[in-house]
Write a protein that holds these residues in place. Structure first.
Motif, PDB file in Angstrom:
ATOM      1  N   TYR A 115      27.936  -4.725  52.927  1.00  0.00           N
ATOM      2  CA  TYR A 115      27.764  -6.096  53.402  1.00  0.00           C
ATOM      3  C   TYR A 115      26.265  -6.401  53.495  1.00  0.00           C
ATOM      4  N   ASP A 116      25.855  -7.510  52.900  1.00  0.00           N
ATOM      5  CA  ASP A 116      24.445  -7.922  52.938  1.00  0.00           C
ATOM      6  C   ASP A 116      24.224  -8.807  54.174  1.00  0.00           C
ATOM      7  N   GLN A 117      23.449  -8.290  55.131  1.00  0.00           N
ATOM      8  CA  GLN A 117      23.214  -9.028  56.380  1.00  0.00           C
ATOM      9  C   GLN A 117      22.459 -10.335  56.136  1.00  0.00           C
ATOM     10  N   ALA A 118      21.876 -10.487  54.966  1.00  0.00           N
ATOM     11  CA  ALA A 118      21.097 -11.699  54.659  1.00  0.00           C
ATOM     12  C   ALA A 118      21.841 -12.623  53.695  1.00  0.00           C
ATOM     13  N   ASN A 119      23.161 -12.416  53.532  1.00  0.00           N
ATOM     14  CA  ASN A 119      23.875 -13.344  52.644  1.00  0.00           C
ATOM     15  C   ASN A 119      23.887 -14.732  53.283  1.00  0.00           C
ATOM     16  N   LEU A 170      23.447 -16.015  57.271  1.00  0.00           N
ATOM     17  CA  LEU A 170      22.298 -16.797  57.751  1.00  0.00           C
ATOM     18  C   LEU A 170      22.761 -18.075  58.440  1.00  0.00           C
ATOM     19  N   ILE A 171      23.830 -18.694  57.916  1.00  0.00           N
ATOM     20  CA  ILE A 171      24.394 -19.881  58.580  1.00  0.00           C
ATOM     21  C   ILE A 171      24.902 -19.482  59.969  1.00  0.00           C
ATOM     22  N   LEU A 172      25.605 -18.355  60.051  1.00  0.00           N
ATOM     23  CA  LEU A 172      26.139 -17.911  61.347  1.00  0.00           C
ATOM     24  C   LEU A 172      25.019 -17.631  62.349  1.00  0.00           C
ATOM     25  N   LYS A 173      23.899 -17.124  61.847  1.00  0.00           N
ATOM     26  CA  LYS A 173      22.773 -16.833  62.751  1.00  0.00           C
ATOM     27  C   LYS A 173      21.957 -18.089  63.047  1.00  0.00           C
TER      28      LYS A 173
END
Ligand code: AMP
Length: 146
Positions: free
Chosen positions: A7-11, A15-18
């Motif tokens: 899983y790419d934490q920067a997908n 980023l929308i979720l963060k």
């Protein structure tokens, strides 16, 4: 990307979720988020994601997260119907690049369809970008039906 991988934490959806990039949000609860697609295949094209699952595709998805996401898919589909009166609603989900997946955080597409419009799910994530002001106005219309 294949069906296997990390899983790419920067997908883009992470980023929308963060809150690191904007999205025109339609609905959210503790576990799920629904927002308008930035390159819509039709008026009201929406996406639903889990807020906590890091499944890249349905093969990895926890049953609990899947049930939560599907509950929101149904809720938003009903609101889209109320708001936009489509003749049909296409719900789609892609697993792996070879199936057309471009963002590797599991999501469902909800695409309202009207008689005389295209049938099936043509190539996506390739069309014109939506006008942000139009998306915001549309979101208000849909939210009024949630
Ligand atoms: P898929 O190809 O099934 O992974 O679908 C990804 C979808 O995400 C496409 O329909 C894109 O238009 C959409 N998309 C990509 N970036 C954004 C974004 N920043 N906001 C909203 N939708 C997006």
């Amino acid at each position: 990307m294949s069906l296997d991988g990390d899983y790419d934490q920067a997908n883009v959806f992470a980023l929308i979720l963060k809150g690191q990039i904007p999205a025109v949000r339609l609905y959210e609860d503790e576990h799920t988020l629904a927002f308008l697609d930035i390159q819509p295949q039709s008026k009201g094209h929406s996406l639903v994601i889990s807020k906590w699952s890091q499944a890249r595709n349905i093969l990895e998805m926890e049953d609990e997260a899947l049930a939560q996401v599907m509950g929101t898919v149904k809720k938003v589909a009903r609101a889209l119907r109320q708001a936009l009166n489509p003749d049909g609603i296409h719900i789609a989900q892609f697993n792996g690049a070879h199936a057309g997946q471009t963002v590797f955080h599991l999501h469902f597409h909800i695409v309202p369809r009207w008689a005389g419009g295209p049938l099936g799910f043509s190539a996506h994530a390739q069309g014109a970008f939506a006008d942000q002001a139009e998306l915001k106005a549309l979101a208000e219309q849909v939210r009024a039906n949630l």
